[in-house]
Design an enzyme around this catalytic site. Structure first.
Site, mmCIF file in Angstrom:
data_model
loop_
_atom_site.group_PDB
_atom_site.id
_atom_site.type_symbol
_atom_site.label_atom_id
_atom_site.label_comp_id
_atom_site.label_asym_id
_atom_site.label_seq_id
_atom_site.Cartn_x
_atom_site.Cartn_y
_atom_site.Cartn_z
ATOM 1 N N CYS A 1 0.863 -1.183 0.000
ATOM 2 C CA CYS A 1 0.000 0.000 0.000
ATOM 3 C C CYS A 1 0.899 1.231 0.000
ATOM 4 O O CYS A 1 2.101 1.130 0.214
ATOM 5 C CB CYS A 1 -0.898 0.030 1.236
ATOM 6 N N GLY B 1 -0.771 0.447 -4.987
ATOM 7 C CA GLY B 1 -2.110 -0.044 -4.698
ATOM 8 C C GLY B 1 -3.135 0.626 -5.585
ATOM 9 O O GLY B 1 -3.162 1.858 -5.683
ATOM 10 N N ASN C 1 0.645 0.739 5.938
ATOM 11 C CA ASN C 1 1.238 -0.088 4.887
ATOM 12 C C ASN C 1 1.913 -1.259 5.559
ATOM 13 O O ASN C 1 2.814 -1.075 6.373
ATOM 14 C CB ASN C 1 2.251 0.729 4.077
ATOM 15 N N GLY C 2 1.495 -2.473 5.217
ATOM 16 C CA GLY C 2 2.131 -3.644 5.788
ATOM 17 C C GLY C 2 1.131 -4.697 6.209
ATOM 18 O O GLY C 2 -0.010 -4.727 5.741
ATOM 19 N N TYR D 1 11.811 -4.517 -6.978
ATOM 20 C CA TYR D 1 10.601 -4.367 -7.788
ATOM 21 C C TYR D 1 9.620 -3.294 -7.318
ATOM 22 O O TYR D 1 9.120 -2.514 -8.115
ATOM 23 C CB TYR D 1 9.883 -5.714 -7.853
#
Length: 497
Positions: free
Chosen positions: A27, A53, A128-129, A268
């Site tokens: 995210c 996201g 985020n996570g 990436y």
């Protein structure tokens, strides 16, 4: 309704079969304090983090008296370019979130930032996570009377803060941090503070920027660039950074340990122009390609990347091997959401919806096909067939990271172990599956040579590299085996406690 939940998951599983064979981003979070155009700047920041996201986006602002919230399914540009929506987000402070679900279903109720009206004032949070003990914590909270409105592990954090008996909000948050485990970057907005937090190992990224007198938290530096903010530094692992009255203060409640950032941010996830550890992600990826060429060069006429993610590594491979770089594959950037749920006839076209071959470049050529990673291998198999059909004489597959053999529990959506190609086949079998003339991967040692360069030593691991090694920096306390945390597991009464 449990039946509707089950239908939603089945539908999502069917749609996943059509998605490109890639790890999915976690995210994106963005927050700013003390700026007249806070909501507009958050929208711009989220736009530059869109790659992290695409399922939903939301912004919460605070005008000094009231919190305002706007959430939408879909892309930032589809909604927050509307001036009427921005007008509904007044105030000098705001936080925002781009969602790709790793836990919970895709629905409006799970879109962040979440807001809670606590006893001492409102609190909004963007995360985020992924928490590795979310189910256990959730079960305990429900037993003690908590009522959950979402199926997201982020709400567990909100509930823990709300139940804390500490007086000050920062103490409540700190107490909560000692209860949760996993990889997380949090941006929290209260009626007085903007707070940025990074997990004790620094698995998930978070950076600090400044625009005039305004401080900013963001997942990546590219989000600072779009609003002309100055990059200050990364939030350190285990650090709580508090912005109040235009001043920044740092708190480090955890014992000092070595950071273990997610290696896939370098390989990436991060946008190529984002800065990680003092360098652009693009530079790391070029060096991955250079090391790959040193380890597994092969006689060929041209180097062809899988666009767009394989381009930097292919450039590095080409420069190191002195073999010509060519765009033998062209990506269609305009395949819209119409094709997310296509008819069977359209679905059968597969990868052709995203990629096409440049036949005159490929004809009678020996090709080295470069990609950043290999997950299920289904897309790579189709690309190899496409290259042969376009007239390629030989296709050699080279992957600019080690073999992905183990799943993730810290915020990356990826297949289970039984679905990971390298977890179930050796290199020879993988080569046969792909239909390639040869196939090879970058070694773990080559990975560290590329990422650490002058800082390199043999004290591994220095990243969260469990995808390749199976060495997990944090134990997944929710007993999931090789499976992912799903919405069903969050709602099931049989979840482990």
């Amino acid at each position: 309704n449990f039946r509707l939940v089950k239908i939603s998951l089945i539908r999502k599983k069917k749609l996943n079969k059509f998605k490109l064979d890639k790890l999915r981003e976690e995210c994106g979070v963005f927050g700013i304090s003390n700026h007249e155009d806070s909501a507009r700047l958050v929208a711009l920041g989220l736009h530059s983090l869109q790659h992290r996201g695409q399922e939903g986006c939301g912004i919460v602002s605070f005008d000094g008296n009231t919190f305002h919230s706007e959430k939408r399914q879909g892309l930032v540009g589809d909604h927050f370019t509307n001036i009427e929506i921005i007008k509904r987000l007044p105030g000098k402070s705001a936080i925002g979130h781009n969602r790709y679900s790793t836990t919970g279903e895709t629905s409006l109720r799970n879109i962040q930032p979440f807001f809670a009206d606590l006893y001492h004032g409102g609190l909004s949070i963007a995360h985020n996570g992924n928490l590795t003990n979310a189910i256990s914590l959730r079960n305990d909270l429900v037993k003690n009377g908590s009522i959950f409105r979402t199926t997201s592990d982020t709400e567990t954090i909100v509930q823990l803060i709300a139940q804390s008996n500490r007086e000050k909000i920062l103490d409540k948050i700190t107490e909560t941090l000692f209860k949760i485990q996993g990889g997380y970057a949090l941006v929290i907005l209260t009626n007085k503070k903007l707070i940025g937090i990074r997990d004790p190992l620094g698995i998930r990224p978070l950076v600090i920027g400044k625009l005039g007198n305004s401080y900013i938290f963001a997942s990546e530096t590219c989000a600072l660039d779009i609003v002309d903010a100055k990059f200050i530094r990364e939030v350190e692992n285990g650090e709580i950074v508090v912005i109040e009255n235009n001043e920044m203060k740092s708190f480090k409640p955890f014992n000092k340990i070595k950071s273990r950032p997610c290696v896939f941010e370098y390989i990436y996830f991060a946008r190529p122009d984002s800065i990680l550890g003092g360098e652009c992600a693009y530079e790391y990826r070029k060096r991955l390609g250079e090391e790959l060429a040193k380890e597994s060069s092969v006689e060929a006429d041209i180097i062809v990347p899988v666009p767009d993610s394989g381009v930097p590594a292919a450039i590095g491979y080409s420069q190191s091997s002195k073999v010509k770089f060519e765009l033998g594959l062209i990506r269609n950037h305009y395949v819209g959401r119409t094709f997310i749920e296509p008819t069977q006839n359209i679905r059968s076209l597969g990868v052709k919806l995203k990629l096409s071959s440049t036949k005159s470049i490929l004809k009678n050529k020996s090709v080295v096909l470069i990609d950043d990673s290999l997950v299920r291998g289904t897309t790579c198999n189709k690309i190899v067939k496409m290259l042969y059909k376009a007239g390629a004489k030989k296709v050699h597959v080279r992957i600019a990271c080690p073999e992905i053999k183990f799943p993730d529990f810290y915020g990356v959506d990826m297949p289970t172990k039984k679905e990971l190609l390298s977890s179930n086949k050796n290199k020879s079998e993988i080569c046969d599956f792909l239909g390639a003339a040869s196939c090879d991967f970058l070694s773990i040692d080559g990975l560290y040579k590329a990422l650490l360069r002058e800082k390199r030593n043999n004290n591994y691991p220095q990243f969260s590299d469990h995808y390749f090694t199976g060495e997990y920096p944090i134990k997944a306390l929710d007993k999931l085996g090789n499976e992912k945390i799903t919405q069903l597991s969050l709602l099931s009464n049989k979840s482990s406690s």
